[in-house]
Design a protein around this motif. Structure first.
Motif, PDB file in Angstrom:
ATOM      1  N   ILE A  66       0.839  -1.285  -0.122  1.00  0.00           N
ATOM      2  CA  ILE A  66      -0.031   0.533   0.207  1.00  0.00           C
ATOM      3  C   ILE A  66       0.898   1.253   0.042  1.00  0.00           C
ATOM      4  CG2 ILE A  66      -1.711   1.205   1.626  1.00  0.00           C
ATOM      5  CD1 ILE A  66      -2.557  -1.468   2.604  1.00  0.00           C
ATOM      6  N   ARG A  67       0.767   1.647  -1.030  1.00  0.00           N
ATOM      7  CA  ARG A  67       1.773   2.926  -0.955  1.00  0.00           C
ATOM      8  C   ARG A  67       1.001   4.340  -1.141  1.00  0.00           C
ATOM      9  NH1 ARG A  67       5.435   2.916  -6.418  1.00  0.00           N
ATOM     10  NH2 ARG A  67       6.756   4.000  -5.286  1.00  0.00           N
ATOM     11  N   MET A  68       1.605   5.120  -0.061  1.00  0.00           N
ATOM     12  CA  MET A  68       1.121   6.332   0.624  1.00  0.00           C
ATOM     13  C   MET A  68       1.657   7.792   0.147  1.00  0.00           C
ATOM     14  SD  MET A  68      -1.614   4.819   3.812  1.00  0.00           S
ATOM     15  CE  MET A  68      -2.818   6.008   3.476  1.00  0.00           C
ATOM     16  N   TYR A  69       1.736   8.910   0.413  1.00  0.00           N
ATOM     17  CA  TYR A  69       2.097  10.295   0.104  1.00  0.00           C
ATOM     18  C   TYR A  69       1.926  11.488   1.206  1.00  0.00           C
ATOM     19  CZ  TYR A  69       2.474   7.218  -3.980  1.00  0.00           C
ATOM     20  OH  TYR A  69       3.141   6.461  -4.255  1.00  0.00           O
ATOM     21  N   GLY A  70       3.324  11.520   1.378  1.00  0.00           N
ATOM     22  CA  GLY A  70       3.375  12.786   2.930  1.00  0.00           C
ATOM     23  C   GLY A  70       3.285  13.797   1.931  1.00  0.00           C
ATOM     24  N   PRO A  71       2.912  15.236   2.846  1.00  0.00           N
ATOM     25  CA  PRO A  71       2.943  16.788   2.348  1.00  0.00           C
ATOM     26  C   PRO A  71       3.558  17.180   1.169  1.00  0.00           C
ATOM     27  CG  PRO A  71       3.126  16.610   4.504  1.00  0.00           C
ATOM     28  CD  PRO A  71       3.104  15.282   4.487  1.00  0.00           C
ATOM     29  N   GLU A  72       5.008  16.855   1.618  1.00  0.00           N
ATOM     30  CA  GLU A  72       5.822  17.449   0.159  1.00  0.00           C
ATOM     31  C   GLU A  72       6.927  16.230  -0.490  1.00  0.00           C
ATOM     32  OE1 GLU A  72       9.960  19.058   2.527  1.00  0.00           O
ATOM     33  OE2 GLU A  72       8.045  19.760   4.052  1.00  0.00           O
ATOM     34  N   SER A  73       6.082  15.077  -0.391  1.00  0.00           N
ATOM     35  CA  SER A  73       6.492  14.234  -1.636  1.00  0.00           C
ATOM     36  C   SER A  73       5.956  14.859  -3.117  1.00  0.00           C
ATOM     37  CB  SER A  73       5.762  13.217  -1.444  1.00  0.00           C
ATOM     38  OG  SER A  73       4.570  13.048  -1.591  1.00  0.00           O
ATOM     39  N   GLN A  74       5.159  15.349  -3.232  1.00  0.00           N
ATOM     40  CA  GLN A  74       5.182  15.938  -4.343  1.00  0.00           C
ATOM     41  C   GLN A  74       4.891  14.400  -5.754  1.00  0.00           C
ATOM     42  OE1 GLN A  74       7.370  19.474  -5.884  1.00  0.00           O
ATOM     43  NE2 GLN A  74       6.762  20.202  -4.507  1.00  0.00           N
ATOM     44  N   LEU A  75       4.075  13.550  -5.451  1.00  0.00           N
ATOM     45  CA  LEU A  75       4.544  12.150  -5.637  1.00  0.00           C
ATOM     46  C   LEU A  75       2.658  11.505  -6.231  1.00  0.00           C
ATOM     47  CD1 LEU A  75       7.451  10.951  -4.467  1.00  0.00           C
ATOM     48  CD2 LEU A  75       7.140  11.664  -6.221  1.00  0.00           C
ATOM     49  N   ALA A  76       2.031  12.672  -5.637  1.00  0.00           N
ATOM     50  CA  ALA A  76       0.765  11.862  -5.423  1.00  0.00           C
ATOM     51  C   ALA A  76      -0.027  11.917  -7.175  1.00  0.00           C
ATOM     52  CB  ALA A  76      -0.201  12.200  -4.379  1.00  0.00           C
ATOM     53  N   PRO A  77      -0.082  12.422  -7.608  1.00  0.00           N
ATOM     54  CA  PRO A  77       0.430  12.518  -9.472  1.00  0.00           C
ATOM     55  C   PRO A  77       0.392  11.479  -9.653  1.00  0.00           C
ATOM     56  CG  PRO A  77       0.583  14.506  -8.556  1.00  0.00           C
ATOM     57  CD  PRO A  77       0.610  13.213  -7.418  1.00  0.00           C
ATOM     58  N   PHE A  78       1.406  11.062  -9.888  1.00  0.00           N
ATOM     59  CA  PHE A  78       2.055   9.882 -10.548  1.00  0.00           C
ATOM     60  C   PHE A  78       1.658   8.764  -9.848  1.00  0.00           C
ATOM     61  CE2 PHE A  78       6.527  11.835 -10.218  1.00  0.00           C
ATOM     62  CZ  PHE A  78       5.703  12.716 -11.579  1.00  0.00           C
ATOM     63  N   GLU A  79       0.850   8.385  -8.901  1.00  0.00           N
ATOM     64  CA  GLU A  79      -0.323   7.877  -8.125  1.00  0.00           C
ATOM     65  C   GLU A  79      -1.470   7.887  -8.863  1.00  0.00           C
ATOM     66  OE1 GLU A  79      -0.245   3.776  -5.526  1.00  0.00           O
ATOM     67  OE2 GLU A  79       1.612   4.677  -6.446  1.00  0.00           O
ATOM     68  N   VAL A  80      -2.030   8.789  -9.175  1.00  0.00           N
ATOM     69  CA  VAL A  80      -3.209   8.996  -9.043  1.00  0.00           C
ATOM     70  C   VAL A  80      -3.086   8.248 -11.002  1.00  0.00           C
ATOM     71  CG1 VAL A  80      -5.223  10.252 -10.405  1.00  0.00           C
ATOM     72  CG2 VAL A  80      -4.147  10.456  -8.130  1.00  0.00           C
ATOM     73  N   ASP A  81      -2.093   8.569 -11.688  1.00  0.00           N
ATOM     74  CA  ASP A  81      -2.328   8.178 -13.240  1.00  0.00           C
ATOM     75  C   ASP A  81      -2.183   6.552 -13.157  1.00  0.00           C
ATOM     76  OD1 ASP A  81      -2.461  10.793 -14.159  1.00  0.00           O
ATOM     77  OD2 ASP A  81      -0.355  11.071 -14.177  1.00  0.00           O
ATOM     78  N   ALA A  82      -1.808   5.531 -12.232  1.00  0.00           N
ATOM     79  CA  ALA A  82      -0.691   5.046 -11.983  1.00  0.00           C
ATOM     80  C   ALA A  82      -1.938   4.031 -11.742  1.00  0.00           C
ATOM     81  CB  ALA A  82       0.313   4.337 -11.604  1.00  0.00           C
ATOM     82  N   VAL A  83      -2.632   4.511 -11.026  1.00  0.00           N
ATOM     83  CA  VAL A  83      -3.929   3.073 -10.152  1.00  0.00           C
ATOM     84  C   VAL A  83      -5.325   3.712  -9.789  1.00  0.00           C
ATOM     85  CG1 VAL A  83      -2.619   2.140  -8.821  1.00  0.00           C
ATOM     86  CG2 VAL A  83      -3.170   3.900  -7.666  1.00  0.00           C
ATOM     87  N   GLY A  84      -5.706   4.968 -10.647  1.00  0.00           N
ATOM     88  CA  GLY A  84      -6.909   5.887 -10.287  1.00  0.00           C
ATOM     89  C   GLY A  84      -6.499   6.753  -9.321  1.00  0.00           C
ATOM     90  N   HIS A  85      -6.592   6.648  -7.846  1.00  0.00           N
ATOM     91  CA  HIS A  85      -6.583   7.053  -6.903  1.00  0.00           C
ATOM     92  C   HIS A  85      -4.815   7.326  -6.527  1.00  0.00           C
ATOM     93  CE1 HIS A  85      -6.881   3.395  -4.778  1.00  0.00           C
ATOM     94  NE2 HIS A  85      -6.921   4.223  -3.962  1.00  0.00           N
TER      95      HIS A  85
END
Length: 283
Positions: free
Chosen positions: A169-188
């Motif tokens: 389960i991959r999650m992201y902290g406030p400064e990672s700026q990586l959440a959009p990549f996860e959205v593109d990969a799995v939908g959220h």
């Protein structure tokens, strides 16, 4: 960086740990004198440490409860500490790790272990939480530091579970700026932020669907399922976890009739679910 060996510490440190130099229980010092005094009474004057998990020196800290300025922790002279993160958010990785561990135990999980992993060329820790039986061991990976897209892809390959094992389960902290990549990969994507409330730091988990609206809640409203973590804005389906309101729609194409028509995911957000349009984490 604070000069090594300085006689007096003039920095205003807002976080410490309990449990000694390697302690993992974070403590935020409220700014108000009365609240700071109560904290000192509760834990005693020698309970606070500049913990190594905060990037600190492992030495005791003195709690200074102030009327004319913000209450803060200070090192005892001589000061030999090069810790750079001193503010209210400087222990957020520990608050997130502790919140996840408590939540997993409430979900009935056993053998919960939290590790704070240093990454090369990164400014802060990655949180890795392992839980469950030895045969069905699972991992929650919280990326706190910024990473390049290439590093993010490499992390995904490294963290991928072997066949027959539960997915990471991959999650992201406030400064990672990586959440959009996860959205593109799995939908959220699932994100974290911490807020100062009632003299402590409160952990919030955010649901980031396609688009720029992130819905925030606390972990106690979420549940663990075989496919991952379900928040109030996600649902478990035979195809995995997806945002509520998401449906498959056929997009017509001018391609020849015999060609396969592409399918794309369209996001529809129920109006009743929109609660907080803040897209980024705040501290």
């Amino acid at each position: 960086m604070h000069p090594v060996g300085r006689a007096e510490d003039t920095r205003k440190v807002q976080t410490a740990v309990l449990g000694g130099p390697d302690g993992h229980l974070p403590l935020f010092l409220p700014y108000e004198k009365q609240a700071a005094d109560l904290l000192r009474q509760k834990h005693g004057p020698n309970a606070f440490t500049c913990g190594t998990l905060l990037g600190g020196c492992g030495k005791p800290l003195t709690l200074r409860a102030c009327d004319d300025k913000k209450s803060h922790f200070a090192h005892r002279p001589p000061v030999r500490c090069t810790r750079t993160a001193l503010g209210a958010d400087s222990a957020d990785h520990l608050y997130i790790g502790e919140a996840l561990a408590k939540w997993l135990r409430r979900q009935g999980q056993t053998s919960v272990q939290v590790q704070y992993v240093k990454q090369r060329n990164a400014r802060s820790d990655t949180i890795e939480v392992r839980f469950g039986s030895q045969k069905k061991r699972r991992l929650i990976h919280v990326q706190m530091a910024r990473r390049s897209f290439k590093d993010w892809q490499a992390d995904g390959e490294r963290l991928s579970a072997p066949p027959g094992k539960p997915a990471t389960i991959r999650m992201y902290g406030p400064e990672s700026q990586l959440a959009p990549f996860e959205v593109d990969a799995v939908g959220h994507a699932l994100r974290f932020r911490c807020e100062t409330e009632n003299g402590t730091r409160v952990v919030y988990v955010g649901t980031h669907p396609p688009g720029h609206v992130v819905e925030w809640t606390t972990l106690d409203t979420c549940r663990l399922v075989p496919a991952g973590i379900v928040t109030p804005w996600l649902e478990e389906t035979p195809y995995g976890i997806r945002p509520k309101g998401l449906r498959l729609s056929v997009a017509r194409s001018p391609a020849p009739a015999k060609a396969a028509r592409p399918r794309r995911l369209l996001w529809r957000s129920p109006r009743a679910m929109v609660s907080n349009p803040a897209p980024f984490c705040r501290s």
